[in-house]
Design a protein around this motif. Structure first.
Motif, PDB file in Angstrom:
ATOM      1  N   PHE A  10      19.008 -14.242  52.107  1.00 38.18           N
ATOM      2  CA  PHE A  10      19.201 -14.820  50.772  1.00 38.18           C
ATOM      3  C   PHE A  10      17.886 -14.998  50.013  1.00 38.18           C
ATOM      4  N   LYS A  11      16.785 -15.135  50.760  1.00 37.65           N
ATOM      5  CA  LYS A  11      15.481 -15.192  50.083  1.00 37.65           C
ATOM      6  C   LYS A  11      15.208 -13.836  49.441  1.00 37.65           C
ATOM      7  N   LYS A  12      15.484 -12.768  50.217  1.00 38.27           N
ATOM      8  CA  LYS A  12      15.263 -11.407  49.692  1.00 38.27           C
ATOM      9  C   LYS A  12      16.131 -11.162  48.465  1.00 38.27           C
ATOM     10  N   ASP A  13      17.348 -11.727  48.491  1.00 36.92           N
ATOM     11  CA  ASP A  13      18.278 -11.522  47.361  1.00 36.92           C
ATOM     12  C   ASP A  13      17.994 -12.477  46.198  1.00 36.92           C
ATOM     13  N   ASN A  14      16.869 -13.183  46.276  1.00 38.09           N
ATOM     14  CA  ASN A  14      16.451 -14.093  45.198  1.00 38.09           C
ATOM     15  C   ASN A  14      17.411 -15.224  44.886  1.00 38.09           C
ATOM     16  N   HIS A  15      17.999 -15.796  45.920  1.00 36.21           N
ATOM     17  CA  HIS A  15      18.822 -16.993  45.681  1.00 36.21           C
ATOM     18  C   HIS A  15      17.891 -18.185  45.558  1.00 36.21           C
ATOM     19  N   ASP A  16      18.183 -19.077  44.614  1.00 36.42           N
ATOM     20  CA  ASP A  16      17.262 -20.201  44.444  1.00 36.42           C
ATOM     21  C   ASP A  16      17.647 -21.432  45.258  1.00 36.42           C
ATOM     22  N   LEU A  17      18.857 -21.439  45.813  1.00 36.93           N
ATOM     23  CA  LEU A  17      19.250 -22.567  46.666  1.00 36.93           C
ATOM     24  C   LEU A  17      20.000 -22.040  47.886  1.00 36.93           C
ATOM     25  N   ILE A  18      19.402 -22.201  49.056  1.00 36.81           N
ATOM     26  CA  ILE A  18      20.026 -21.703  50.290  1.00 36.81           C
ATOM     27  C   ILE A  18      20.396 -22.914  51.148  1.00 36.81           C
ATOM     28  N   ILE A  19      21.695 -23.069  51.364  1.00 36.74           N
ATOM     29  CA  ILE A  19      22.184 -24.262  52.073  1.00 36.74           C
ATOM     30  C   ILE A  19      22.619 -23.863  53.481  1.00 36.74           C
ATOM     31  N   VAL A  20      22.034 -24.512  54.477  1.00 34.34           N
ATOM     32  CA  VAL A  20      22.342 -24.163  55.867  1.00 34.34           C
ATOM     33  C   VAL A  20      23.210 -25.252  56.490  1.00 34.34           C
ATOM     34  N   ASP A  21      24.438 -24.900  56.852  1.00 34.58           N
ATOM     35  CA  ASP A  21      25.349 -25.841  57.511  1.00 34.58           C
ATOM     36  C   ASP A  21      25.099 -25.766  59.020  1.00 34.58           C
ATOM     37  N   THR A  22      25.009 -26.915  59.667  1.00 33.42           N
ATOM     38  CA  THR A  22      24.754 -26.917  61.122  1.00 33.42           C
ATOM     39  C   THR A  22      25.944 -27.519  61.867  1.00 33.42           C
ATOM     40  N   ALA A  23      25.940 -27.405  63.175  1.00 40.27           N
ATOM     41  CA  ALA A  23      27.062 -27.930  63.973  1.00 40.27           C
ATOM     42  C   ALA A  23      27.077 -29.449  63.934  1.00 40.27           C
ATOM     43  N   GLY A  24      28.274 -30.030  63.912  1.00 39.41           N
ATOM     44  CA  GLY A  24      28.408 -31.489  63.889  1.00 39.41           C
ATOM     45  C   GLY A  24      28.047 -32.087  65.232  1.00 39.41           C
ATOM     46  N   ARG A  25      27.475 -33.255  65.180  1.00 42.63           N
ATOM     47  CA  ARG A  25      27.065 -33.898  66.451  1.00 42.63           C
ATOM     48  C   ARG A  25      27.981 -35.079  66.741  1.00 42.63           C
ATOM     49  N   HIS A  26      28.182 -35.338  68.024  1.00 44.57           N
ATOM     50  CA  HIS A  26      28.840 -36.584  68.444  1.00 44.57           C
ATOM     51  C   HIS A  26      27.759 -37.381  69.126  1.00 44.57           C
ATOM     52  N   ILE A  27      27.380 -38.511  68.557  1.00 40.01           N
ATOM     53  CA  ILE A  27      26.314 -39.238  69.248  1.00 40.01           C
ATOM     54  C   ILE A  27      26.842 -40.459  69.992  1.00 40.01           C
ATOM     55  N   GLN A  28      28.142 -40.705  69.857  1.00 43.22           N
ATOM     56  CA  GLN A  28      28.697 -41.847  70.572  1.00 43.22           C
ATOM     57  C   GLN A  28      28.611 -41.588  72.069  1.00 43.22           C
ATOM     58  N   GLU A  29      28.993 -40.364  72.460  1.00 38.48           N
ATOM     59  CA  GLU A  29      28.944 -40.054  73.895  1.00 38.48           C
ATOM     60  C   GLU A  29      27.540 -39.556  74.179  1.00 38.48           C
ATOM     61  N   LYS A  30      26.923 -40.144  75.174  1.00 43.00           N
ATOM     62  CA  LYS A  30      25.578 -39.687  75.494  1.00 43.00           C
ATOM     63  C   LYS A  30      25.699 -38.512  76.461  1.00 43.00           C
ATOM     64  N   SER A  31      26.460 -37.526  76.077  1.00 45.46           N
ATOM     65  CA  SER A  31      26.711 -36.410  76.977  1.00 45.46           C
ATOM     66  C   SER A  31      25.625 -35.344  76.843  1.00 45.46           C
ATOM     67  N   GLU A  32      25.664 -34.405  77.762  1.00 48.97           N
ATOM     68  CA  GLU A  32      24.717 -33.294  77.701  1.00 48.97           C
ATOM     69  C   GLU A  32      24.944 -32.466  76.438  1.00 48.97           C
ATOM     70  N   THR A  33      26.229 -32.341  76.061  1.00 51.85           N
ATOM     71  CA  THR A  33      26.560 -31.561  74.868  1.00 51.85           C
ATOM     72  C   THR A  33      25.894 -32.176  73.648  1.00 51.85           C
ATOM     73  N   ALA A  34      25.998 -33.509  73.550  1.00 48.46           N
ATOM     74  CA  ALA A  34      25.398 -34.194  72.396  1.00 48.46           C
ATOM     75  C   ALA A  34      23.898 -33.941  72.363  1.00 48.46           C
ATOM     76  N   ALA A  35      23.268 -34.082  73.521  1.00 47.13           N
ATOM     77  CA  ALA A  35      21.810 -33.889  73.585  1.00 47.13           C
ATOM     78  C   ALA A  35      21.443 -32.462  73.204  1.00 47.13           C
TER      79      ALA A  35
END
Ligand code: GDP
Length: 296
Positions: free
Chosen positions: A174-199
């Motif tokens: 998107f930088k090459k295509d000259n977009h002026d705003l690039i929004i990156v969505d990331t995976a949701g976290r669960h922090i209630q459980e102190k699991s390995e997955t959360a970490a």
């Protein structure tokens, strides 16, 4: 307690003080205690409310200052609680900005990514979204569905499992295509459980941030998370350089207090609030009008 109710109670507490002919410590303390009770019940952290009470007590001089001034002092303190003290990074039109969006699963992160892109698109920008959530099945399709509706370009892949690679490739494209705003969505976290997955999800979030070097990290927070919201926001802030917050689901029975918690926990401003599930239900957040609305 819904937002209007909180505002109504604070406003009533202040107007009660205005009705008194003699404002002594007892009357003033009762006013402050009522404001504090309203804030507690609206999910604002106890320490936070006590700080505010002490600040007001230190500033207000009951014997020499007119009532109107005291009212302004209380309003100013409320504004101060909502003001992180530093402005958010704001993207500049025509210059590429990368914005990474983080938050708990279910907070409304993916929906917010497209709303945020749509908000800027309507203003004539060229936004694009990247789906770096390879953890939740269907995340890419969900973001794509919303992005397609608004004709916002999207980068992602259902088969690639490395979110860092997707994020880097998407941002580069998107930088090459000259977009002026690039929004990156990331995976949701669960922090209630102190699991390995959360970490490992937290670790992955940091790697995506390191690899894409975003201009801004936005923390998306669900207004319905109550007292837990403060610690959740803090955990994110400790892992990644959160620069601003978007509070979602402020429609319906949202509690106003979570906005205060978000600012206090992240030391970052709230820039938008989500007010519904639709694309255009995102409002710019401004402290002063918010407080005025609270106080009616
Ligand atoms: P994610 O897991 O954080 O990506 O969350 P999603 O974007 O999938 O949103 C979870 C749910 O919250 C979906 O049903 C959304 O439609 C809904 N949602 C997101 N933002 C808002 C909002 O501002 N108001 C309301 N009422 N619902 C919202």
């Amino acid at each position: 307690m819904v937002l209007e109710e909180l505002g109504g109670r604070i406003a009533r507490a202040i107007s009660q003080i205005e009705k008194e002919t003699i404002i002594d410590d007892k009357v003033f303390n009762e006013c402050l205690n009522e404001i504090a009770r309203a804030l507690f019940q609206s999910d604002v952290k106890v320490e936070f409310v006590n700080n505010m009470k002490n600040n007001i007590k230190n500033i207000v001089n009951l014997h020499t200052i007119a009532v109107g001034h005291n009212k302004r002092t209380i309003i100013r303190q409320l504004c101060k609680m909502l003001d992180s003290g530093k402005p958010s990074f704001t993207p500049k039109k025509g210059k590429t900005s990368v914005v990474m969006v983080v938050g708990l699963q279910g907070s409304g992160k993916t929906t917010t990514c497209s709303k945020y892109a749509y908000y800027y698109q309507k203003k004539g920008w060229k936004p694009a979204v990247v789906c770096a959530d390879t953890y939740r099945a269907g995340a890419f399709d969900q973001l794509k569905q919303n992005a397609d509706k608004a004709k916002i370009p999207i980068y992602g892949c259902n088969t690639e499992i490395d979110p860092v690679k997707i994020a880097v490739d998407g941002v580069d494209k998107f930088k090459k295509d000259n977009h002026d705003l690039i929004i990156v969505d990331t995976a949701g976290r669960h922090i209630q459980e102190k699991s390995e997955t959360a970490a490992s999800l937290f670790e992955e979030m940091c790697q995506v941030a390191e690899a894409t070097n975003p201009d801004l990290v936005v923390f998306v927070m669900d207004s319905r998370n109550g007292q837990a919201a403060f610690n959740q926001a803090k955990a994110f802030k400790q892992s990644v350089a959160v620069g601003s917050v978007i509070v979602t689901k402020m429609d319906g029975h949202a509690k106003g207090g979570c906005v205060l918690s978000a600012v206090a926990a992240t030391k970052s401003p709230v820039i938008f609030i989500g007010t519904g599930e639709h694309m255009d239900e995102l409002e710019v957040f401004d402290v002063k009008p918010f407080v005025s609305r609270l106080l009616g």
